[in-house]
Design a protein around this motif. Structure first.
Motif, PDB file in Angstrom:
ATOM      1  N   THR A  84      -5.620   3.692  30.750  1.00  0.00           N
ATOM      2  CA  THR A  84      -6.201   2.957  31.875  1.00  0.00           C
ATOM      3  C   THR A  84      -5.117   2.277  32.704  1.00  0.00           C
ATOM      4  OG1 THR A  84      -8.229   2.561  30.603  1.00  0.00           O
ATOM      5  CG2 THR A  84      -7.827   1.131  32.501  1.00  0.00           C
ATOM      6  N   THR A 108     -12.614   7.898  31.882  1.00  0.00           N
ATOM      7  CA  THR A 108     -13.882   8.634  31.920  1.00  0.00           C
ATOM      8  C   THR A 108     -13.858   9.767  32.937  1.00  0.00           C
ATOM      9  OG1 THR A 108     -14.720   6.928  33.429  1.00  0.00           O
ATOM     10  CG2 THR A 108     -15.320   6.737  31.091  1.00  0.00           C
ATOM     11  N   GLN A 109     -12.909   9.743  33.862  1.00  0.00           N
ATOM     12  CA  GLN A 109     -12.800  10.786  34.885  1.00  0.00           C
ATOM     13  C   GLN A 109     -11.686  11.786  34.578  1.00  0.00           C
ATOM     14  OE1 GLN A 109     -12.739   9.234  38.923  1.00  0.00           O
ATOM     15  NE2 GLN A 109     -14.046   7.508  38.351  1.00  0.00           N
ATOM     16  N   TYR A 136      -9.604  12.597  28.088  1.00  0.00           N
ATOM     17  CA  TYR A 136      -9.857  11.251  27.559  1.00  0.00           C
ATOM     18  C   TYR A 136     -11.280  10.768  27.770  1.00  0.00           C
ATOM     19  CZ  TYR A 136      -4.849  11.091  26.909  1.00  0.00           C
ATOM     20  OH  TYR A 136      -3.576  11.372  26.475  1.00  0.00           O
ATOM     21  N   ALA A 137     -12.082  11.534  28.484  1.00  0.00           N
ATOM     22  CA  ALA A 137     -13.420  11.067  28.817  1.00  0.00           C
ATOM     23  C   ALA A 137     -14.274  10.849  27.567  1.00  0.00           C
ATOM     24  CB  ALA A 137     -14.093  12.085  29.751  1.00  0.00           C
ATOM     25  N   ALA A 140     -13.222   7.652  25.818  1.00  0.00           N
ATOM     26  CA  ALA A 140     -13.608   6.460  26.566  1.00  0.00           C
ATOM     27  C   ALA A 140     -15.097   6.178  26.420  1.00  0.00           C
ATOM     28  CB  ALA A 140     -13.235   6.635  28.043  1.00  0.00           C
ATOM     29  N   ARG A 141     -15.911   7.237  26.448  1.00  0.00           N
ATOM     30  CA  ARG A 141     -17.360   7.046  26.277  1.00  0.00           C
ATOM     31  C   ARG A 141     -17.681   6.610  24.836  1.00  0.00           C
ATOM     32  NH1 ARG A 141     -17.513  11.892  29.439  1.00  0.00           N
ATOM     33  NH2 ARG A 141     -17.779  13.100  27.495  1.00  0.00           N
ATOM     34  N   MET A 177     -17.684   2.934  24.264  1.00  0.00           N
ATOM     35  CA  MET A 177     -18.648   2.099  24.981  1.00  0.00           C
ATOM     36  C   MET A 177     -19.797   1.660  24.081  1.00  0.00           C
ATOM     37  SD  MET A 177     -18.820   4.101  28.626  1.00  0.00           S
ATOM     38  CE  MET A 177     -17.383   4.182  29.700  1.00  0.00           C
TER      39      MET A 177
END
Length: 449
Positions: free
Chosen positions: A428, A436-437, A441-442, A445-446, A449
């Motif tokens: 980040t 997430t984009q 790594y998306a 990252a999710r 959460m």
């Protein structure tokens, strides 16, 4: 005695050899496929041309293919035979070449430093030193050298756009993408067929998380690429990574077959085991599988190439990629032989790179095998303590990112939220778009959460 394009003396009576040598050096930096043909033409014009034999051997050593060893020995012998009557600069090149060939890289780097202290516009020395530092992960040395030499390079000097490309890549890898982009855009304007400039621009666009712009920019360059060498496959690879971020997975698989690993393409047929091609292919197949795509039997021919190169550590970034192919095809016997060859090299304290092989190459290879076997605790134990030393594999930030993705996947499988959170925080902070984009790594990252 003649002089090159920047006024440095060359020990030859042939003006044709000098002109061809100048073109060969420029095309070496710009990744044109005719570079070695130009060298052969220069040597045909003057069979005793010392720098012609030097660049011939340099190019083959840079190719990191064990099959070239006899030809390298012949070129070195020819260069040494003429060195007694050569200039001091040329003699240093011959000595650096000899040191590199026998694995004494510390001596070669010292000689290239002497060369460039005396003649900072020796473009061949600039690039061969730069790219060799790069392949051993010497990011700071690459940056220091580019900045140290920059005052000697003026815009009206022949080859200035080549030096701009060297400088820009050094700065991109060090995180200065803004400075790198200004320099590389200027280099590109001078010669849109400078494929080194295309490569640096691709790195900048990836590092700045601009995949749509990068995809479109690279697409607009493809008309130039037929005169490029195998770097063109790598440029398609960079575009594929951008397409993954854009969610274009089927397009990536199609590009793999048509552009990145087309076994019927002339460049691939000419060098079916070119090291960067193998790295491109294995790294992309791994990513595609992680995203849930079935890559079919595409691993098999890569595993065949990997078996044939057991014990090859000419480029330290290559073995971990080769291991991924062996692991993906279940070749456990070959994998064991592969690792044992690395252990033997790591134990050879006469080797310049023994420590890096033992501390980084070997464990990263072991981690790749362990990941395929589902041994995620072992992956974490091997990679997590070495994140700051993986740069010693050489290559670029974009290439080494593969091993960060392997670690983050295993950490998720182990429910190691501490490791995943730390890595996502780093991602980040170092990119302008959220993880997430970014395809690699998306999922992680999710998951947090």
């Amino acid at each position: 005695m003649h002089r090159d394009a920047r006024g440095l003396q060359l020990s030859t009576d042939s003006a044709a050899a000098v002109a061809l040598f100048d073109r060969a050096v420029e095309h070496f930096l710009k990744y044109h496929r005719d570079t070695m043909n130009l060298v052969h033409e220069a040597l045909a014009a003057d069979p005793g041309f010392v720098m012609g034999h030097c660049i011939s051997a340099y190019l083959m050593l840079a190719g990191a293919n064990p099959a070239h060893r006899p030809a390298i020995a012949r070129s070195l012998a020819a260069a040494e035979a003429g060195s007694a009557l050569a200039t001091r600069r040329e003699q240093r090149h011959v000595a650096a070449l000899a040191a590199w060939r026998r694995g004494a890289l510390g001596e070669a780097f010292a000689l290239w430093r002497e060369l460039l202290d005396a003649d900072p516009t020796d473009l061949l020395a600039v690039r061969i030193s730069d790219t060799t530092h790069f392949r051993f992960g010497h990011t700071q040395a690459v940056l220091e050298q580019a900045d140290r030499l920059a005052p000697a390079w003026a815009p009206d000097l022949p080859g200035y756009d080549c030096f701009q490309s060297v400088w820009a890549f050094a700065h991109e890898e060090a995180g200065d993408t803004a400075g790198a982009e200004r320099a590389i855009d200027s280099a590109y304007e001078r010669d849109p067929a400078n494929f080194f400039a295309h490569h640096v621009k691709a790195h900048i666009l990836e590092a700045d998380s601009r995949p749509r712009e990068g995809n479109d920019w690279l697409a607009a360059q493809t008309g130039y690429w037929p005169i490029g060498n195998n770097l063109v496959h790598h440029l398609w690879w960079h575009r594929a990574l951008m397409q993954l971020d854009l969610g274009q997975r089927d397009a990536v698989l199609a590009s793999y077959d048509a552009n990145i690993r087309n076994l019927d393409a002339p460049l691939t047929k000419a060098a079916p085991d070119q090291f960067n091609d193998l790295q491109n292919a294995t790294a992309l197949l791994w990513r595609l599988e992680q995203l849930g795509l079935d890559v079919g039997t595409r691993w098999n021919e890569l595993a065949d190439k990997a078996e044939a190169r057991i014990g090859d550590t000419a480029y330290l970034l290559l073995p971990p990629h080769l291991m991924l192919a062996l692991a993906a095809t279940g070749r456990d016997g070959a994998s064991a032989r592969f690792l044992e060859a690395l252990r033997e090299q790591a134990a050879d304290r006469g080797r310049w790179d023994a420590a890096a092989i033992g501390d980084v190459v070997l464990p990263v290879c072991e981690a790749g095998l362990a990941h395929r076997h589902g041994q995620h605790e072992r992956v974490v134990a091997l990679l997590q303590p070495r994140l700051d030393r993986i740069r010693l594999l050489g290559g670029s930030n974009a290439q080494r990112d593969l091993f960060r993705q392997i670690l983050i996947d295993s950490a998720m499988q182990m429910d190691r939220r501490d490791i995943v959170a730390a890595m996502i925080t780093e991602e980040t902070a170092s990119h302008t778009v959220p993880p997430t984009q970014r395809a690699g790594y998306a999922a992680a990252a999710r998951w947090l959460m």
